[in-house]
Design a protein around this motif. Sequence first.
Motif, mmCIF file in Angstrom:
data_model
loop_
_atom_site.group_PDB
_atom_site.id
_atom_site.type_symbol
_atom_site.label_atom_id
_atom_site.label_comp_id
_atom_site.label_asym_id
_atom_site.label_seq_id
_atom_site.Cartn_x
_atom_site.Cartn_y
_atom_site.Cartn_z
ATOM 1 N N LEU A 296 65.273 8.406 16.704
ATOM 2 C CA LEU A 296 65.998 9.673 16.641
ATOM 3 C C LEU A 296 67.277 9.495 15.827
ATOM 4 C CD1 LEU A 296 66.060 12.624 17.674
ATOM 5 C CD2 LEU A 296 67.461 11.795 19.576
ATOM 6 N N ARG A 297 67.224 9.875 14.580
ATOM 7 C CA ARG A 297 68.391 9.790 13.708
ATOM 8 C C ARG A 297 68.080 10.570 12.428
ATOM 9 N NH1 ARG A 297 67.765 3.380 11.980
ATOM 10 N NH2 ARG A 297 65.640 3.524 11.196
ATOM 11 N N MET A 298 69.120 10.802 11.630
ATOM 12 C CA MET A 298 68.940 11.505 10.368
ATOM 13 C C MET A 298 68.448 10.539 9.295
ATOM 14 S SD MET A 298 72.264 14.018 10.203
ATOM 15 C CE MET A 298 71.679 14.755 8.665
ATOM 16 N N ARG A 299 67.788 11.103 8.302
ATOM 17 C CA ARG A 299 67.349 10.288 7.179
ATOM 18 C C ARG A 299 68.531 9.907 6.303
ATOM 19 N NH1 ARG A 299 61.868 12.554 4.265
ATOM 20 N NH2 ARG A 299 60.389 11.914 5.891
ATOM 21 N N GLN A 300 68.409 8.743 5.690
ATOM 22 C CA GLN A 300 69.437 8.313 4.744
ATOM 23 C C GLN A 300 69.292 9.091 3.440
ATOM 24 O OE1 GLN A 300 71.956 6.389 4.850
ATOM 25 N NE2 GLN A 300 71.716 5.060 6.632
ATOM 26 N N PRO A 301 70.365 9.650 2.921
ATOM 27 C CA PRO A 301 70.266 10.285 1.600
ATOM 28 C C PRO A 301 70.057 9.224 0.515
ATOM 29 C CG PRO A 301 72.546 10.215 2.326
ATOM 30 C CD PRO A 301 71.722 9.730 3.487
ATOM 31 N N ALA A 302 69.301 9.597 -0.491
ATOM 32 C CA ALA A 302 69.045 8.658 -1.594
ATOM 33 C C ALA A 302 70.326 8.442 -2.398
ATOM 34 C CB ALA A 302 67.941 9.201 -2.497
ATOM 35 N N THR A 303 70.712 7.197 -2.576
ATOM 36 C CA THR A 303 71.909 6.885 -3.356
ATOM 37 C C THR A 303 71.827 5.453 -3.863
ATOM 38 O OG1 THR A 303 74.328 6.735 -3.311
ATOM 39 C CG2 THR A 303 73.158 6.172 -1.287
ATOM 40 N N ALA A 304 72.440 5.242 -5.003
ATOM 41 C CA ALA A 304 72.506 3.890 -5.566
ATOM 42 C C ALA A 304 73.871 3.258 -5.339
ATOM 43 C CB ALA A 304 72.192 3.943 -7.060
ATOM 44 N N GLU A 305 74.779 4.002 -4.695
ATOM 45 C CA GLU A 305 76.129 3.489 -4.472
ATOM 46 C C GLU A 305 76.103 2.364 -3.440
ATOM 47 O OE1 GLU A 305 78.731 4.394 -6.138
ATOM 48 O OE2 GLU A 305 77.686 5.958 -7.275
ATOM 49 N N THR A 306 76.961 1.361 -3.620
ATOM 50 C CA THR A 306 77.018 0.219 -2.702
ATOM 51 C C THR A 306 78.438 -0.082 -2.239
ATOM 52 O OG1 THR A 306 77.172 -1.313 -4.573
ATOM 53 C CG2 THR A 306 74.967 -0.853 -3.705
ATOM 54 N N ASP A 307 79.369 0.866 -2.432
ATOM 55 C CA ASP A 307 80.751 0.619 -2.030
ATOM 56 C C ASP A 307 80.851 0.635 -0.509
ATOM 57 O OD1 ASP A 307 81.814 3.594 -1.261
ATOM 58 O OD2 ASP A 307 80.313 3.631 -2.887
ATOM 59 N N LYS A 311 78.464 2.271 2.521
ATOM 60 C CA LYS A 311 77.865 1.411 3.536
ATOM 61 C C LYS A 311 78.240 1.874 4.943
ATOM 62 C CE LYS A 311 77.599 -2.793 0.722
ATOM 63 N NZ LYS A 311 78.094 -4.185 0.570
ATOM 64 N N ASP A 312 79.473 2.316 5.100
ATOM 65 C CA ASP A 312 79.907 2.799 6.405
ATOM 66 C C ASP A 312 79.136 4.060 6.796
ATOM 67 O OD1 ASP A 312 82.122 2.696 8.604
ATOM 68 O OD2 ASP A 312 82.068 4.784 7.918
ATOM 69 N N VAL A 313 78.964 4.979 5.830
ATOM 70 C CA VAL A 313 78.207 6.202 6.097
ATOM 71 C C VAL A 313 76.765 5.860 6.451
ATOM 72 C CG1 VAL A 313 77.302 8.309 5.051
ATOM 73 C CG2 VAL A 313 79.689 7.665 4.696
ATOM 74 N N GLN A 314 76.156 4.938 5.706
ATOM 75 C CA GLN A 314 74.786 4.543 5.983
ATOM 76 C C GLN A 314 74.659 3.930 7.378
ATOM 77 O OE1 GLN A 314 74.155 1.978 2.613
ATOM 78 N NE2 GLN A 314 73.053 3.565 1.455
ATOM 79 N N TYR A 315 75.649 3.119 7.735
ATOM 80 C CA TYR A 315 75.627 2.507 9.060
ATOM 81 C C TYR A 315 75.696 3.582 10.150
ATOM 82 C CZ TYR A 315 77.298 0.044 13.197
ATOM 83 O OH TYR A 315 77.434 -0.433 14.471
#
Length: 792
Positions: A296-307, A311-315
């Motif tokens: 149960l969570r949202m999908r990760q938006p597609a992005t090539a950013e690695t700052d 990373k915090d948003v992805q986490y």
Amino acid sequence: MSGTERTLTFSDNLTPAVGPGTYTITVGHVLPDGFPLDGEPLPAAISQEFQVTGLRLHLGDGEVHGAYPVPGSNSPVHQLLPHIALERRVLPWETRLAWTADAQVNKRRPWMALLLFTKDEIVDDPEAAGLTTHGPAGDLLVTATGLTLPAFSPELTDEEKAQDVHTIRISKDVFGKVAPTPAEIELLTHVRGPLPGTDEDQRRAAEYAFVTANRVPSPDGGAYVAHLVSLEGHTDHFASPEKLTSDIRLLSLYSWTFTCQAEGHAGFSDLREGLIKPGQPTQNGQRTDNSRKLLLRMRQPATAETDDYTKDVQYRLDNGYVPLAHDSGTAGDFAWYRGPLVPYEATQENQDGYGAVDVSYAVARTLGRCLVLADQAMSAVLASYLDAAQTTFAGVCSVIAPLLDADTVAAGEHEPLRDGLSTLLNRAGDSWRDALDRVLAGEPVHRHAATLSREAPAPLAAPGGGGADGPADPIAVLRAADLGSAATAPPMTALMNVLMTTDELLGPVATATLGTTPPEPGGGPPAAESAQDSLRVDPTIAAWLDRLRRLEQVPFDHLVPNAAMLPPESLRFFRVDPAWIDALLDGAFQAARRSTIDEKPLAALRETYFGRPFAAPVSGVLIRSQLISAYPKTQVMVSKAQADGSADAPGTVIRHDRLAPDVLLCLFDGLPRDVVLHEPMQGLHVGVEKRGEQPDDDWVGLRTLVKVESEHLAAGQALPDTWAKVPYRQEEGPGAYVLDIDAGADGLAARIWSALDSRYRPPDASALSPAHLALQMVQSPEKATLSIFTAP
């Protein structure tokens, strides 16, 4: 997953010992020969007449457990026989009809049958929309002309004639094509339930009577309506439908509609396969775990950013957080929120340093406060609890305040008051302490005023005319306790605050307000430990808090804050965050706090409540699918084995609730290794199997009816390459696809019996029984097992 397999037993029928009628019980005395009576006559025999009746014109409320195909559904069911499951397993046989047969046959033949119709087969419902003719039974079933009506015996009473009933009108031609024969009616009704076990009540509660139709929908599809009809008064017409000279009127006890479509995906198996498919492991050279796709969570938006910010948003998104608009005064600002249902074990998050705050637990506390304040009953009970505590404290203060130094009480300083209180209690005698214990236990002060004033230790200062060398004036003692006095209230409040921190007095006060029996006079104040062991929380408070811990009162948008977390036709697993629930309860308790004097009673209440046994939810599953709306009684079972390899849990589903027509929430007592979705029992269907391309190329795959040790076959196990071809009365026109079940040697029942080798038949049986037919035609139980796989 052997721990959740279900075993069914099929029974031919369940007939009552006696049928409807008038009976007489006679009670008399019989004595052995030679018994001395001393000339006294035996007491006269006493007779009591009573009447046994069954249902006649209506089914009772709640008699229907379920129907299949699901009412209102649109699915490819052209190989399935519609059926209805009845809550009372004896219902189809509790009314006995006068079939042209012997008494034993009459006893086991039911008084109802399930008929299936499509368009242009019911005179008053040509579109098969479920329409019926309703009105008084006397008008529709007794006095109507130009129709074949039931010949009731005994005749309907005046009360029965006035009852409103639902009927259908069938032409004699259609009736002759769809009506089952008396022998087929018997074969199409059976009892189904779990095997007998140690818990007989539980077994009987899961037993149902099943009435099955004798017709499958056309493979071309169409609208259908199923009617459970009464056979009373129509036994001759079902035995010899060719003798009808007019349309026939049948009493409909229950009906539902559905649509059969040639193509579709609304079957239980197709729907549940669609739910679990994203989480199935893939074989791409090595087994890949896809179970995390069902978290149960949202999908990760597609992005090539690695700052670092990305990373915090992805986490955050990986761990179940969603960004929500947050009014902080800065345009475009947002906050992170995560509800109690989380994809991984929750951890307390620090501020991320990017300015977005985490409001998860603050929202939980606010919600807890709001829920208490919105519930008048709960608010009243909590207020009553706190009022009782305050009344007890006030009573104690009314006794102690006049015995302390007046200037010390007026100053309200903590340490001097506490020292004075300790001195006073040490100087008190046993009688005075016993009376004080009764007040501590919640009894009114005035009941013990005499003892408390007569036996009181000499006051440190003599208020109201008393002196250090004499007893306190009881009138002054009571008057000093008047909290309505402006002069008295501040010092009394100060003294109450001191008492709230004095464990020696707090224990008995908490004991009283939490509902235990007050100590007997002379018993002394109970020790804190023994008092705590016997405390009990008000049932209303305990039940309300239990529901809160099961999230029953939490709005859905607090559980799933973004619709993308639970899209249509999805299944999502989660863990339950205990810290979120603690914050929710904190808010509930904080809502009850009116002043600092409430803190100790609330703390005692909370400690006592959490000392009770409670199965807290650990994990669960959310399902959003047509499967839930089409099969509202879908069952969820869990294994005792745990996914993380820890010790087995009880394997209990703590909560099983439909939150919306298509949303199911289940909470579990552990983190189960396996979760099983079971088709509801009324949806466990019977039908035929297609083996070729021709429309009539339908067969029944056969099963052994007995256990065969030499072949390692259990009763009911499928036999390889053993089939019986299904005969139909006709395949076109009105009444198409009605099964010939009992048409002599060429009927389906005889074909099945002949196709079974004698090794697979009961030695004491000579023909197929209702239970045998149901067992042969039952489809494999529909279930989906979801196992959490951990990649090596």
